[in-house]
Design an enzyme around this catalytic site. Sequence first.
Site, PDB file in Angstrom:
ATOM      1  N   GLY A 259     -33.423  -7.083  27.731  1.00 26.93           N
ATOM      2  CA  GLY A 259     -33.306  -8.039  26.631  1.00 26.93           C
ATOM      3  C   GLY A 259     -32.536  -7.621  25.398  1.00 26.93           C
TER       4      GLY A 259
ATOM      5  N   ASP B  86     -34.031 -13.390  34.872  1.00 25.54           N
ATOM      6  CA  ASP B  86     -33.989 -12.124  35.613  1.00 25.54           C
ATOM      7  C   ASP B  86     -34.913 -12.281  36.806  1.00 25.54           C
ATOM      8  OD1 ASP B  86     -32.801  -9.233  34.630  1.00 25.54           O
ATOM      9  OD2 ASP B  86     -34.371  -9.016  36.141  1.00 25.54           O
TER      10      ASP B  86
ATOM     11  N   ASP C 290     -33.583 -15.379  40.700  1.00 24.67           N
ATOM     12  CA  ASP C 290     -32.281 -14.790  41.024  1.00 24.67           C
ATOM     13  C   ASP C 290     -31.194 -15.785  40.614  1.00 24.67           C
ATOM     14  OD1 ASP C 290     -29.924 -13.998  42.402  1.00 24.67           O
ATOM     15  OD2 ASP C 290     -31.121 -12.892  43.862  1.00 24.67           O
TER      16      ASP C 290
ATOM     17  N   ASP D 136     -24.347 -10.120  32.351  1.00 23.13           N
ATOM     18  CA  ASP D 136     -24.351  -8.661  32.162  1.00 23.13           C
ATOM     19  C   ASP D 136     -24.762  -8.096  33.526  1.00 23.13           C
ATOM     20  OD1 ASP D 136     -24.450  -6.115  31.055  1.00 23.13           O
ATOM     21  OD2 ASP D 136     -26.502  -6.358  30.338  1.00 23.13           O
TER      22      ASP D 136
ATOM     23  N   CYS E 192     -21.653  -1.884  32.337  1.00 22.59           N
ATOM     24  CA  CYS E 192     -21.565  -0.571  31.678  1.00 22.59           C
ATOM     25  C   CYS E 192     -21.041   0.459  32.684  1.00 22.59           C
ATOM     26  CB  CYS E 192     -22.904  -0.159  31.093  1.00 22.59           C
ATOM     27  SG  CYS E 192     -24.234  -0.049  32.307  1.00 22.59           S
TER      28      CYS E 192
END
Length: 449
Positions: free
Chosen positions: A266, A286, A313, A330, A383
């Site tokens: 979050g 999520d 999902d 993300d 990331c």
Amino acid sequence: MTNPRQIALIALRDIHAGAYADVALNKVLQKFSLPNLDRGLLTELVYGTVRRQRTLDAIINQLASKKSHQQPKDLRTILHLGLYQLRYQERIPPSAAVNTTVELAKNNGFAGLTGFVNGLLRQYIRLGEKSPEPLKLPENPVQRLGILHSFPDWIIEVWLEQLSWAETEQLCQWMNQTPTIDLRINPLRTTIEEVEEALQSVGILTRRIAHLPQALRLIGNTGAIQNIPGFSQGWWSVQDASAQLVGYLLNPQPGEVVIDACAAPGGKTTHIAELMQDQGKIWAGDRTASRLAKLKENARRLHLQSIHICTGDSRHLPQFYHTGDRVLLDAPCSGLGTLHRHPDARWRQTPESVVELSRLQSQLIANTSKFVKPGGILVYATCTLHPKENEDVISTFLASHPHWQIQPPRVDSPQLAYSTPQGWLKVWPHRENMDGFFMVRLRKTNNSE
């Protein structure tokens, strides 16, 4: 028990048995009450030995008649702890590193091998007195970098495809540093000046970060995060500078409907709420309910009302089709941009796991793009620094979705500093001194389905 080295051995046993490094470390930190300095040493020893595993194994292979993988598991870990202190911890005197490691061997079933442990560590010290690099390194340049900086060869190769040798080495060195902690100030509760003042009053030094109006980097050891002023009042969240860029690239506006497709735990969801002044509707989805619990807890602490939770999902949520003004994906990724924070990730990920992840990312972007209204925005972020999970996923998506186009950062936006000629953003840690990230803003044309 108050011996940080013994506690480190307990955590490392768990990690070598398959536990995540951060989970194993938190478990022992909660179980054993340690003063701040010992907490710091314990954290450094656990993360450091996991991070430097390949280098430490190479030293054992060089100095012992039995290779590291042939040593009893606990003995190998005890040698890792001793060698890590000798090689990387300048503040620990070599004699203390040797004596405490011999003691550790004696107390953990290796009383008969204390002579071997003592001899191996002292041999390493003697080599270090003769040469600035006691480790014999192979001729092969990829293996050489991999052993010296403790990365699997395949990760070195991924970076070398994108960077020069010199920059690849700089990136390796950066990824082996102890990570910094960045805060994101909650402007709905406080100001950056007020937080700076509160931290200064308890002796915590901070530094502002260019291009990020809500970011403060903590300098030095701060102790437990929840004891820092402003935590319980919801004045700030912990979020790396790179991750804060994502919210600004999405640029959500008050009153909009925003969908955060892979929201837990979050950090980005709560940033979106702050940027929208907590006005509008944010759907935080999520598939893991337990991870969404952390999001709820953070939203409560930050006093945010606009976040609504959806467990599921995002490949199978047709109720969101064409409802979002802005959507954030993300995406789950290999985390190659955050290897300094997750020291075990370099040993967990493989070229095969990256291929699987890129497949999942392609499915996720194909499905979450359906959540966006015509004329709306989708931001894809990871990331990781692997082109298969970033540039390739976006290029493939755009090739098969003609109604979408990249929207590069505006000339006056803070994200421009990280922009590439293709219009996506790539943050290289060794250049920008923040986590490695990839992000791109995509716009759906008005006349699309």
